[in-house]
Motif scaffolding. Structure first.
Motif, PDB file in Angstrom:
ATOM      1  N   GLY A 292      32.154  61.643  54.691  1.00 58.49           N
ATOM      2  CA  GLY A 292      30.866  61.394  55.322  1.00 58.49           C
ATOM      3  C   GLY A 292      30.959  60.340  56.400  1.00 58.49           C
ATOM      4  O   GLY A 292      31.741  59.388  56.295  1.00 58.49           O
TER       5      GLY A 292
ATOM      6  N   GLY B 155      28.141  58.066  58.821  1.00 62.11           N
ATOM      7  CA  GLY B 155      26.725  57.784  59.021  1.00 62.11           C
ATOM      8  C   GLY B 155      26.506  56.571  59.899  1.00 62.11           C
ATOM      9  O   GLY B 155      27.359  55.699  60.034  1.00 62.11           O
TER      10      GLY B 155
ATOM     11  N   LEU C 267      21.357  58.441  60.287  1.00 62.20           N
ATOM     12  CA  LEU C 267      21.848  59.766  60.668  1.00 62.20           C
ATOM     13  C   LEU C 267      23.244  59.935  60.093  1.00 62.20           C
ATOM     14  O   LEU C 267      24.063  59.020  60.173  1.00 62.20           O
ATOM     15  N   PHE C 268      23.531  61.104  59.499  1.00 61.57           N
ATOM     16  CA  PHE C 268      24.851  61.287  58.898  1.00 61.57           C
ATOM     17  C   PHE C 268      25.274  62.746  58.944  1.00 61.57           C
ATOM     18  O   PHE C 268      24.462  63.661  59.061  1.00 61.57           O
ATOM     19  N   VAL C 269      26.602  62.934  58.831  1.00 58.77           N
ATOM     20  CA  VAL C 269      27.195  64.266  58.681  1.00 58.77           C
ATOM     21  C   VAL C 269      28.178  64.187  57.511  1.00 58.77           C
ATOM     22  O   VAL C 269      28.782  63.136  57.253  1.00 58.77           O
ATOM     23  N   LYS C 270      28.344  65.309  56.797  1.00 60.27           N
ATOM     24  CA  LYS C 270      29.249  65.362  55.652  1.00 60.27           C
ATOM     25  C   LYS C 270      30.096  66.629  55.712  1.00 60.27           C
ATOM     26  O   LYS C 270      29.644  67.656  56.227  1.00 60.27           O
ATOM     27  N   ARG C 271      31.298  66.516  55.173  1.00 57.28           N
ATOM     28  CA  ARG C 271      32.195  67.664  55.087  1.00 57.28           C
ATOM     29  C   ARG C 271      32.651  67.813  53.644  1.00 57.28           C
ATOM     30  O   ARG C 271      33.028  66.840  52.995  1.00 57.28           O
TER      31      ARG C 271
ATOM     32  N   TYR D 252      29.792  72.184  55.442  1.00 62.21           N
ATOM     33  CA  TYR D 252      29.318  71.004  56.149  1.00 62.21           C
ATOM     34  C   TYR D 252      27.844  70.776  55.840  1.00 62.21           C
ATOM     35  O   TYR D 252      27.115  71.692  55.460  1.00 62.21           O
TER      36      TYR D 252
ATOM     37  N   THR E 227      24.386  67.896  56.984  1.00 67.49           N
ATOM     38  CA  THR E 227      23.908  66.836  57.866  1.00 67.49           C
ATOM     39  C   THR E 227      22.530  66.389  57.418  1.00 67.49           C
ATOM     40  O   THR E 227      21.847  67.108  56.670  1.00 67.49           O
ATOM     41  N   GLY E 228      22.138  65.215  57.841  1.00 68.94           N
ATOM     42  CA  GLY E 228      20.827  64.729  57.449  1.00 68.94           C
ATOM     43  C   GLY E 228      20.371  63.587  58.324  1.00 68.94           C
ATOM     44  O   GLY E 228      21.171  62.936  59.020  1.00 68.94           O
ATOM     45  N   ILE E 229      19.084  63.329  58.287  1.00 68.56           N
ATOM     46  CA  ILE E 229      18.486  62.225  59.029  1.00 68.56           C
ATOM     47  C   ILE E 229      17.292  61.713  58.245  1.00 68.56           C
ATOM     48  O   ILE E 229      16.593  62.487  57.583  1.00 68.56           O
TER      49      ILE E 229
ATOM     50  N   GLU F 117      17.733  66.783  54.833  1.00 70.12           N
ATOM     51  CA  GLU F 117      19.161  67.010  54.668  1.00 70.12           C
ATOM     52  C   GLU F 117      19.437  68.490  54.459  1.00 70.12           C
ATOM     53  O   GLU F 117      18.746  69.153  53.689  1.00 70.12           O
TER      54      GLU F 117
END
Length: 885
Positions: A577, A579, A593-597, A621, A623-625, A642
């Motif tokens: 992750g 963020g 704000l973040f992205v995850k794999r 994948y 993502t969220g905010i 998310e």
């Protein structure tokens, strides 16, 4: 450069226009508050709790081994802080409604640098001890001694603005010039404060409250407030909005948690931000006592990067106590059905060193042999008859102990620790998923050995947090009897046991399974600016499984018949992750704000066919905010979204070798999670609070446990679902001693896009999920019952759950809210439930001792949980707690 200049100007403006007189009035305000055996840290948190003020301090500076038991009547805040801290060099400063506490260091004068010294007196010329002299815009300062004298050294040449204050006196500001290598003398006096100050009861913003006010929706339980109560963890969680824990059959039985309509494996569990996979069942909700942790965070819909998991609907994060002070907590609980709980927890900071040793442990035993009314087979007539049954084979015995040793606050580490833990569990199996066949001899055990290590270090703006653990979990399950029982505990004597196949659970089993678990987590943060931070997290979870069962399925490999369980299964999950958190528009807006794999690799043997190995390798994948807009202080709106992905658990792929068969063809679940909420006081005094939240969930490839054959089941991707709901909580401080809170939750959970073969289930309500529930909690404290600082606390909780479906039915025949169905749904419907619990706690001021008695299901109403399994009727618990800080 321009940005630095603007920040400097804003800082100077803030310092220039800060209302000093109003700041000091905050410390002069008179309050009424009672402490009963709290540590300094706990006393400060109580001083802050549920209100408008924040107290900041360095935990490493906290006094150790101090216990406060005293009632303050109309005492000034500043005086209380100084008395519970008991330091002659305490600096207390105020900015707005933030109180900062620090211990003035003893400084050695350096060559070529100047200083300030002097004497502070009152308006009659008498020395004023305990006055604070603080250099504006810095953390430098001093506190006057008994003669009113102070000294600040190691100052560079230049002009300094001094802020001088003392409880009960008007603060002043003076500008002094320091010359290099010389000490400037300064003497002054303070006038007694004549401002009219009303008596107030002060509540502050505790650590738990700050967590509740994140842009991400999170509920927080302050477990330290529950340590003297015999309340169970499911009881405590069920007092929160939007969260429902169902426990099937007493202490240690299976639990199912629902957060905003999503439940089961969609919810992940953590301890201190680390996935709990390596701890086996040691922190199962039905087992772990509230004494084992400091707080519990419940995330709804959106997970922060720091947790590093693939939860679909939320997560629970247990937070341990810090190692800043010595303490010893011992408790023992005895209850109905021969139930016993004991806890021993403590921490010892080795004198004259930075080393510490901590212990966390519990023991649980219960017969769980409560009675119930249900349909029970009559062995003579072979018919089901409604009569009284008993949970005759339902006992649980578990023990957990964890020992940690480490060092803190040294040059190379903020924290470095190693730990060893062991968990042993022994459980009777009374029935399967449904309350149909009774088991009288089937039994399972679990043994876990866990090794862990953690390292934390801050270097300037950079922080690192590393964790690693290895555990070996051994699960044994034995079911070889030919006897047959009913739920009255009667043995079937009319049929010759030798004519039956062995095994109560469908077949004979004597299985042993060994799980080797590895968990590694690396978490990094970097503070780009005072209002912007970057977070990076990576978590690796690796599980290997191997076992044996002489009665289990076999396969032919190279001409040799092999036990299927002896073929190693592998499961590896990686979650990464990235963020960014930022505060914008003069901190009006807080956003993340973040992205995850997500990456998964699993390998297992499927079926009984030669060389049928199945390997799955995929990645997903998310993502969220999230954002929070501060309307006023303590009033805000928040919005979060998310796109979440959940990788199936190893058990969902491999099965449990008991009732759940494997399904290696599962696909990950995906969910769109949206939250919109408002948090606001409802009156000027800010003693009434409203927390309103609405939520939306759309889940694709939902994984559901489905029947598979006659007695088995397996996890399958089944259709999509949609949840729309609202939850609200109102908290009120009615008086100094009386507080009330209430919660209401409604969640509309529907199946959509169903397969053609189940067309009549389109928009049907998801089964086995409560959709309307409410809770009312009342807490009343009575001081000075038998002693000056003794305290009696009476608390009661009422919970209502509207009837809900146990199995799916078409929408047109399901019962409406508070109404009846058009048809008789029989056992398919779980009826409405009313649960009332009542407790009393008495705390002694003369000794760190508390006594508690609690009555559960006071009204003795019929209560049910998962799949209509009955819960105990009225029962009791008594707890004694000893706390030494």
């Amino acid at each position: 450069m321009i940005r630095s200049l603007v920040n400097s100007i804003l800082l100077l403006l803030a310092l220039s226009f800060t209302p000093v007189f109003g700041q000091q009035n905050l410390l002069d305000r008179e309050i009424t508050i009672r402490f009963t055996g709290q540590s300094v840290e706990e006393a400060l948190e109580k001083l802050m709790q549920n209100a408008n003020y924040t107290i900041n301090y360095r935990p490493s500076e906290l006094p150790k081994n101090r216990s406060i038991s005293k009632t303050y009547q109309q005492a000034k805040i500043g005086a209380i802080i100084r008395e519970i801290w008991k330091s002659e060099r305490l600096i207390i400063s105020v900015e707005g409604t933030d109180i900062t506490i620090q211990v003035a260091p003893k400084r050695q004068k350096k060559e070529g640098q100047g200083g300030l010294s002097g004497r502070i007196t009152d308006d009659k010329g008498a020395p004023l001890p305990g006055a604070t002299i603080l250099l504006a815009g810095s953390t430098l300062g001093d506190v006057t001694d008994r003669d009113g004298r102070f000294s600040i050294s190691n100052l560079k040449e230049g002009a300094y603005l001094l802020r001088i204050s003392s409880v009960g006196f008007e603060p002043i500001e003076r500008t002094m010039v320091v010359q290099g290598g010389r000490t400037t003398d300064f003497n002054t006096s303070l006038n007694t404060s004549v401002s009219e100050l009303e008596e107030v009861v002060v509540y502050g913003k505790s650590t738990e409250q700050e967590k509740r006010e994140q842009p991400i929706k999170v509920e927080v339980i302050n477990a330290k407030e529950l340590h003297t109560k015999s309340i169970s963890l499911p009881q405590a969680i069920n007092q929160l909005p939007g969260v429902k824990v169902r426990q099937s059959a007493g202490v240690g039985s299976g639990t199912l948690i629902n957060i905003n309509g999503l439940q089961g494996n969609a919810i992940r569990f953590f301890r201190d931000d680390i996935p709990l996979d390596y701890l086996g069942n040691a922190f199962d909700l039905s087992l772990v006592p509230v004494d084992q942790f400091s707080s519990l965070e419940i995330y709804k819909g959106v997970l922060p990067v720091k947790l590093g998991a693939d939860a679909l609907g939320g997560a629970l994060n247990f937070t341990s106590r810090d190692y800043f002070q010595n303490y010893l907590d011992v408790s023992y609980t005895i209850g109905s059905f021969n139930t016993h709980h004991s806890n021993i927890n403590g921490n010892w900071n080795i004198p004259n060193s930075n080393f510490f040793i901590s212990l966390s442990s519990y023991y649980v035993y219960s017969d769980n042999d409560y009675t119930f009314t249900g349909l029970i087979e009559n062995f003579e007539t072979r018919q089901l008859e409604e009569r009284q049954g008993i949970r005759f084979h339902n006992s649980i015995e578990s023990a957990f102990g964890e020992l940690k040793a480490g060092i803190q606050n040294v040059g190379w580490a903020d924290l470095a620790e190693i730990g060893y833990a062991r968990f042993d569990g022994d459980t009777d199996l009374q029935n399967g998923v449904f309350l149909t066949d009774a088991y009288g001899e089937a039994r399972g055990t679990e043994t876990s050995n866990i090794f862990s290590g953690r390292y934390k270090k801050s270097v300037g703006k950079f922080k690192i947090d590393l964790f690693g653990a290895y555990s070996q979990v051994k699960n044994d399950f034995a079911d070889t009897t030919r006897n047959r029982y009913n739920f009255a505990g009667e043995l079937d004597l009319l049929q010759d046991p030798s004519t039956r196949e062995p095994g109560e659970t469908g077949r004979a089993r004597l299985q042993k399974i060994i799980l080797d678990n590895y968990v590694f987590r690396a978490y990094f943060t970097y503070k780009v600016s005072p209002n912007t931070s970057i977070y990076v997290n990576h978590t690796l979870i690796d599980e290997g499984r191997i076992g044996s069962d002489p009665f289990g399925p076999t396969t032919l490999i190279n001409g040799e018949r092999i036990d299927v369980l002896s073929i190693n299964s592998a499961y590896r999950r990686n979650i990464s992750g990235l963020g960014v958190n930022a505060k914008l528009f003069n901190e009006k807006l807080e956003t993340s704000l973040f992205v995850k794999r997500y990456d998964l690799l699993t390998r297992s043997f499927e079926g009984r066919i030669l060389n049928e190995d199945v390997a799955i390798d995929n990645e997903s994948y998310g993502t969220g905010i999230s954002g929070k807009w501060n309307l006023k202080r303590n009033q805000f709106v928040r919005l979060s979204y998310e796109l979440a992905t959940r990788i199936p658990e190893s058990q969902e792929y491999f099965g449990d070798n008991l009732f759940i068969v494997s399904n290696p063809g599962l696909d990950p679940e995906n969910s769109h999670n949206l939250n919109l909420g408002l948090y606001t006081p409802l009156n000027k005094a800010q003693t009434f609070w409203l927390d309103l939240n609405t939520f939306y969930r759309f889940t694709e490839n939902q994984i559901i446990l489905r029947p598979f054959g006659i007695v088995n089941s397996r996890f399958e991707n089944r259709n999509d679902s949609r949840v729309i709901g609202v939850e609200t909580a109102i908290k009120a401080k009615i008086s100094e001693f009386l507080s009330v809170s209430t919660t209401v939750t409604y969640q509309e959970q529907r199946r959509i896009n169903v397969e053609a073969v189940e067309a009549n289930q389109e928009k049907a309500r998801l089964p086995n999920r409560p959709y309307f529930f409410t809770n009312l909690n009342i807490n009343y404290e009575l001081p000075k019952i038998f002693g000056a600082d003794d305290a009696l606390e009476v608390y009661a909780n009422y919970g209502f759950t509207e009837k809900f479906l146990n199995l799916p039915v078409p929408q047109d025949i399901e019962p409406p809210l508070f109404g009846d169905s058009k048809v008789d749904l029989g056992e398919t419907l779980i009826p409405s439930q009313h649960a009332v619990d009542l407790g009393v706690t008495y705390g002694f001021a003369a000794a760190p001792l508390a006594l508690n008695i609690e009555v559960i299901n006071l009204l003795n109403r019929p209560l049910f949980d998962t799949f209509r399994i009955p819960k105990p009727g009225i029962n009791f618990r008594f707890k004694i707690t000893y706390k030494l800080n």
